[in-house]
Motif scaffolding. Structure first.
Motif, mmCIF file in Angstrom:
data_model
loop_
_atom_site.group_PDB
_atom_site.id
_atom_site.type_symbol
_atom_site.label_atom_id
_atom_site.label_comp_id
_atom_site.label_asym_id
_atom_site.label_seq_id
_atom_site.Cartn_x
_atom_site.Cartn_y
_atom_site.Cartn_z
ATOM 1 N N ASP A 1 0.885 -1.168 0.000
ATOM 2 C CA ASP A 1 0.000 0.000 0.000
ATOM 3 C C ASP A 1 0.920 1.214 0.000
ATOM 4 N N THR A 2 1.153 1.746 -1.192
ATOM 5 C CA THR A 2 2.267 2.669 -1.375
ATOM 6 C C THR A 2 1.964 4.089 -0.913
ATOM 7 N N ILE B 1 3.236 6.613 -2.661
ATOM 8 C CA ILE B 1 3.381 7.442 -3.873
ATOM 9 C C ILE B 1 2.019 7.967 -4.290
ATOM 10 N N LYS B 2 1.990 9.236 -4.728
ATOM 11 C CA LYS B 2 0.708 9.884 -4.980
ATOM 12 C C LYS B 2 0.029 9.366 -6.259
ATOM 13 N N THR B 3 -1.281 9.281 -6.205
ATOM 14 C CA THR B 3 -2.108 8.997 -7.380
ATOM 15 C C THR B 3 -1.977 10.189 -8.340
ATOM 16 N N SER C 1 -3.803 -0.660 -9.729
ATOM 17 C CA SER C 1 -3.566 -0.358 -8.313
ATOM 18 C C SER C 1 -2.150 0.096 -8.003
ATOM 19 N N LYS C 2 -1.173 -0.638 -8.536
ATOM 20 C CA LYS C 2 0.215 -0.384 -8.164
ATOM 21 C C LYS C 2 0.820 0.672 -9.079
ATOM 22 N N SER D 1 -0.968 3.948 -8.087
ATOM 23 C CA SER D 1 -1.323 4.107 -6.667
ATOM 24 C C SER D 1 -2.833 4.227 -6.479
ATOM 25 N N LEU D 2 -3.532 3.227 -6.962
ATOM 26 C CA LEU D 2 -4.994 3.203 -6.925
ATOM 27 C C LEU D 2 -5.517 1.943 -6.221
ATOM 28 N N CYS D 3 -4.786 1.480 -5.209
ATOM 29 C CA CYS D 3 -5.181 0.228 -4.551
ATOM 30 C C CYS D 3 -6.636 0.245 -4.085
ATOM 31 N N GLY D 4 -7.085 1.387 -3.577
ATOM 32 C CA GLY D 4 -8.445 1.480 -3.036
ATOM 33 C C GLY D 4 -9.504 1.824 -4.075
ATOM 34 N N ALA D 5 -9.079 2.020 -5.327
ATOM 35 C CA ALA D 5 -10.046 2.058 -6.445
ATOM 36 C C ALA D 5 -9.898 0.683 -7.065
ATOM 37 N N ARG D 6 -10.990 -0.017 -7.238
ATOM 38 C CA ARG D 6 -10.841 -1.433 -7.583
ATOM 39 C C ARG D 6 -10.857 -1.580 -9.096
ATOM 40 N N ASP E 1 -15.103 4.476 -9.891
ATOM 41 C CA ASP E 1 -13.718 4.010 -10.023
ATOM 42 C C ASP E 1 -13.311 3.910 -11.491
ATOM 43 N N VAL F 1 -12.497 7.173 -12.979
ATOM 44 C CA VAL F 1 -11.129 7.544 -12.580
ATOM 45 C C VAL F 1 -10.121 6.798 -13.465
#
Lengths: 403, 403
Positions: free
Chosen positions: A40-41, A43-45, A237-238, A241-246, A275, A278
């Motif tokens: 869970d990085t 680094i910014k989205t 996700s990686k 940096s969108l781990c919480g957007a599925r 999501d 996005v």
């Protein structure tokens, strides 16, 4: 009384999240934790993706097409075409609720209950739970820290095939080992899969994070020649940096698979349209974004490798990609050590959290003295984490005498 | 060559989405379609929920807790407490990726492979695919249009129980029939479940959409007395027109179930944090919103019932809740009729789309002359759809002579 099913009660707890209750207790005592246990990085989205939320104007928020919002699929297609995979069409791409769902769909669509899928140990620990959810048995083929977790040759792999084997699943670049398979290795695996009439599933969510001087050996270039066998799993996700957007992807040219996976997708109606809106912005991200992200992870990799190499009794191989490595520690039991780090150790009120290694193997007794480290914190924090680790290993009562 | 698994290839196509390819072709020919086939409503999402997207500030977009973002869980808790279920605690609530995932988790967590779950026919067609994905066999207990699809008595239901039955699943208010079960019916079902040591799963996503003069007989009030047996499945999709935000709920007091379902949730890491931020706004929605929505659906129900009653040969019972009804048509085969509506019929270049009824039964040959109608369009459009239906039935070559 009425109890949960046996199959649910025996699901393994994710190695990555297993120690969360200990972490919560430590936090409740005011201890700061450097989280190297989960990918869970920090680094910014990309801002252009978050900007889509400000202009999102759909109302009501209705279902998406089960296979994905067209604008998102089209953006993915542009991305893949830019990588050179111009043969891909929108119908070859199914948007999934994270890469996890794509893996789960791949298990269901390639296997009957009780069938087997080959994975290379150590492997991403959630593969195990996702396999069990689909009644699939994972068979681990060993790989070793001594050669950087590269693949054994086809002859060796073939020994693990049975009549029930339906697929081989790889993560490339690899979570948890950081190995980046060579073109030769992928080539050999493709030929084996084709020869034995197996599916080959390549999880390529870390595609861009490669720190060695060779290109990524994707499965996509083999799809045209072997359309029946090849499946690529992907995720934003990686990369962004969108781990919480599925936002995952299932991709194949195999038409019967596409039909089957579409039916699985229909059963849960739709992924998230917000999501996916996005995700559709991915073609607007400046090219330098991924270059900078890759540079940053490479810096972290270097700091981590250098730091770990200096600690007495630690074994590791140079990670080639992704943002993980498997590390052997001079302790009898790495899980006990990880718990001890959370329960009993602190330095200036700080400690560090790792994922115990055994959860990345399904062979009994393997990985017991290993941890997986996710280098998802900046270099200052990583250096601090290494300092804490070095001091903790000296103080730990369960240290092994000789490495 | 390499083909999809048998279990994936034999998954049923959702009755709701089965005819989508015909609809796409009609649209390509310029035909406007009135969609009464799917519960994708035209009612607006509350502005206060969409406003959350404008102020969403998390960056990076990291994983949520597997069981849900705390702010969303707390908002759900406030909502349930307002309904009077004050015994519920945050640990009794697991946020899921839509109600579909909650149903899927319930199947996995209550059943072994090959176990049976009782449902009342006709039932929500996606239950079938979700059951098959989890290796569960649905057993249909018949209910009938003649008594408004109300439940048979416990003695009758018991005949369908076998050693493999692990749970009874209801939708209340019911998709697809519109029945709202009485307190007496729920009471009897609860006692049966407890007596036979079964789980009772109540899908209550249409809880607020009730057009009869009695309160909703929720399963929540039974949870305290029978904590081991009761499971409630919920979703924000219908209540707040959020189908495309995947916001479901799995709720129980059974601790072993909660542990099992948490492990299933961990296997897919997390739901969507953006969707859950939207969901967390649910406590800010003015009370009148749901009242107005309920009024609107009631108006539509009345228009639909009145209109359908006037059409020769149509059979239906007054829908009591949700926004669906099952309707018998004077045709030999309702699916053929639905296809014909999309392929061959139009009036002022408009036609109407329904979901064929047979997909809501798993008993062979049942529901063949029925359709499910979702009254998700405004009353003007509904009236127009009824007009088209009446004219189409007259023009249809496959009409049955007598109803």
């Amino acid at each position: 009384m009425n109890a949960v099913s046996r199959r649910a009660s025996t699901l393994p707890i994710s190695a990555v999240r297993k120690l969360v209750p200990y972490a919560q207790k430590a936090k409740a005592r005011g201890v700061r934790i450097l989280h190297l246990n989960i990918g869970d990085t920090d680094i910014k989205t990309p801002p252009v993706m978050l900007a889509r939320l400000k202009t999102f104007a759909e109302n009501p928020i209705g279902y998406a097409a089960s296979t994905g919002v067209p604008a998102f699929i089209e953006a993915l297609l542009v991305y893949y075409h830019r990588l050179g995979y111009t043969f891909l069409k929108s119908e070859n791409i199914i948007a999934t609720v994270g890469g996890s769902e794509a893996i789960s769909m791949a298990f269901f669509a390639t296997c009957e209950i009780g069938d087997e899928v080959l994975v290379f140990e150590p492997f991403y620990s959630n593969y195990q739970a996702l396999a069990l959810l689909n009644g699939v048995h994972l068979v681990g083929v060993p790989t070793y820290i001594s050669n950087g977790f590269h693949l054994p040759d086809a002859k060796f792999i073939e020994k693990y095939l049975t009549k029930k084997t339906k697929a081989i699943l790889i993560s490339n670049p690899c979570n948890p080992t950081g190995v980046v398979y060579t073109q030769r290795e992928i080539n050999e695996l493709v030929l084996l899969a084709v020869k034995r009439n197996l599916f080959l599933i390549s999880d390529e969510v870390y595609r861009e994070f490669i720190f060695v001087d060779r290109p990524h050996a994707s499965l996509f270039p083999y799809m045209k020649k072997y359309p029946e066998n090849m499946i690529v799993v992907d995720s934003l996700s990686k990369r962004y940096s969108l781990c919480g957007a599925r936002l995952g992807v299932f991709s194949t040219l195999n038409e019967s698979l596409l039909t089957g996976v579409t039916k699985i997708a229909m059963s849960r109606l739709s992924g998230g349209i917000i999501d996916q809106a996005v995700g559709a912005a991915l073609t607007d991200i400046p090219e330098k974004y991924l270059n900078e992200v890759q540079e940053e992870y490479k810096k972290r990799r270097d700091v981590l490798y250098k730091g770990l190499s200096k600690i007495d009794g630690v074994t590791l191989s140079m990670p080639e990609g992704a943002f993980y490595c498997m590390v052997g520690l001079p302790v009898k039991n790495a899980e006990d050590f990880c718990v001890w780090l959370l329960e009993s150790f602190r330095e200036n009120n700080e400690t560090v959290m790792f994922a115990p290694g055994a959860g990345f193997y399904n062979s009994e007794g393997k990985g017991v003295n290993e941890v997986r480290i996710a280098y998802v914190l900046n270099t200052d924090k990583l250096k601090r984490a290494l300092e804490i680790l070095a001091h903790a290993l000296k103080a730990y009562p369960g240290r092994r005498k000789s490495a």
